[in-house]
Motif scaffolding. Structure first.
Motif, PDB file in Angstrom:
ATOM      1  N   UNK A  54       5.149  -5.345  -1.489  1.00  0.00           N
ATOM      2  CA  UNK A  54       3.661  -5.254  -0.834  1.00  0.00           C
ATOM      3  C   UNK A  54       3.864  -4.271   0.270  1.00  0.00           C
ATOM      4  N   UNK A  55       2.521  -4.207   0.784  1.00  0.00           N
ATOM      5  CA  UNK A  55       2.326  -3.245   2.023  1.00  0.00           C
ATOM      6  C   UNK A  55       3.352  -3.542   3.104  1.00  0.00           C
ATOM      7  N   UNK A  56       3.405  -4.916   3.311  1.00  0.00           N
ATOM      8  CA  UNK A  56       3.993  -5.359   4.797  1.00  0.00           C
ATOM      9  C   UNK A  56       5.039  -6.259   4.490  1.00  0.00           C
ATOM     10  N   UNK A  57       6.304  -5.753   3.729  1.00  0.00           N
ATOM     11  CA  UNK A  57       7.548  -6.898   3.283  1.00  0.00           C
ATOM     12  C   UNK A  57       7.944  -7.715   4.658  1.00  0.00           C
ATOM     13  N   UNK A  58       7.864  -7.471   5.815  1.00  0.00           N
ATOM     14  CA  UNK A  58       8.118  -8.346   6.889  1.00  0.00           C
ATOM     15  C   UNK A  58       7.264  -9.361   7.040  1.00  0.00           C
ATOM     16  N   UNK A  59       5.817  -8.937   6.836  1.00  0.00           N
ATOM     17  CA  UNK A  59       4.884 -10.134   6.964  1.00  0.00           C
ATOM     18  C   UNK A  59       5.015 -11.046   6.018  1.00  0.00           C
TER      19      UNK A  59
END
Ligand SMILES: Nc1ncnc2c1ncn2[C@@H]1O[C@H](COP(=O)(O)OP(=O)(O)O)[C@@H](O)[C@H]1O
Ligand SMILES: O=C(O)C1=C[C@@H](OP(=O)(O)O)[C@@H](O)[C@H](O)C1
Length: 256
Positions: free
Chosen positions: A185-190
């Motif tokens: 995804x765009x923001x793996x941490x999120x």
């Protein structure tokens, strides 16, 4: 956690048929009880003062065959730590549900997600756990999402469940750029944080929670797991020990 686990006989593994695929019988996907590659002859390790027994070696007789299940987020170290613990225990076989899934289906995990979606993957994962859990003397590392299905808990709880609790910020440094489907995804941490929030109540059902900090390498985590397991067993003696203590406290004869 019951000592009776040691007497559950392995049963044959069924042919999997999940998500529209005819899965090949995974009986050869692991070699339980045949030849344990983790057999370790270093029972005694040399220390300054002389020889010392690795406490991991003493776990096996205390566990009485019960399996150890590692749970936790993807990248929390279940595979690395599980393997290290099995190796040090000497008499336990290491299994990894993701590796068995790939071997049994002849597909990679991203390929399964691609073809069948997450739901298809969860079905296969549940069947693999069902096939594996009757075996004894195994250290089993699981996929991060195995806790999400209620039915899986009935299998996990036949052994001891260890949660490797690692902050998403630490995990992301380890696994950023890998092919884990849920992190594309765009923001793996999120995404990782959201998944952790969702799953935390489930991970909390573990028998043992090991908080892993960034400074702890795999060996340090394995040390902590081994230490915590000994304490868990001390605090949860088998039922017969309690029965014996109670009988003796009441002045009754124990077995003559
Ligand atoms: N305690 C640790 N310290 C540093 N790196 C680690 C540690 N535990 C695991 N790793 C690394 O993180 C990555 C993911 O670990 P892995 O054991 O595959 O996790 P999991 O099986 O939970 O997905 C691997 O590259 C592994 O070498
Ligand atoms: O957290 C998850 O839902 C998943 C974790 C992965 O295993 P690891 O925890 O071994 O990375 C793998 O089973 C799949 O990509 C789904």
């Amino acid at each position: 956690f019951t000592t009776h686990r040691a007497f559950v006989a392995p049963r044959p593994i069924i042919v999997l048929n999940a998500g529209g695929f005819e899965w090949e019988d995974p009986v050869n996907a692991f070699d339980q009880g045949v030849d344990n590659p983790y057999k370790n002859t270093d029972l005694m390790t040399s220390t300054d003062g002389g020889l010392k027994i690795d406490p991991a070696r003493l776990l096996s007789p205390r566990l009485n065959g019960a399996n150890l299940y590692f749970i936790g987020m993807m990248g929390s170290g279940k595979t690395s730590v599980g393997e290290a613990v099995a190796r040090r225990m000497g008499s336990y076989t290491f299994l990894d549900t993701d590796a068995i899934i790939e071997k049994a289906t002849k597909m990679t995990i991203p390929e399964i997600f691609e073809a069948e979606g997450e739901e298809g993957f969860r079905q296969v994962e549940a069947q693999i756990l069902d096939s594996v859990h009757p075996y004894v003397r195994c250290v089993i590392s699981t996929g991060g999402g195995i806790v999400t299905r209620m039915e899986n808990w009935s299998k996990l709880q036949t052994g001891l469940v260890i949660w490797l609790d690692v902050e998403p910020e630490v995990i992301i440094k380890r696994i950023q750029g890998t092919d884990r489907p849920l992190l594309q995804t765009e923001d793996p941490l999120k995404k990782l944080k959201a998944l952790l929030e969702e799953r935390k109540p489930k991970y909390k059902n573990a028998d043992i929670r090991v908080k892993v900090t960034e400074e702890m390498d795999t060996a340090a985590v394995a040390d902590q797991v081994i230490y915590d397991l000994h304490h868990f067993i001390d605090d949860n003696p088998p039922a017969w020990k309690l029965a014996k203590a109670k009988a003796q406290a009441e002045g009754l004869d124990w077995v003559q």
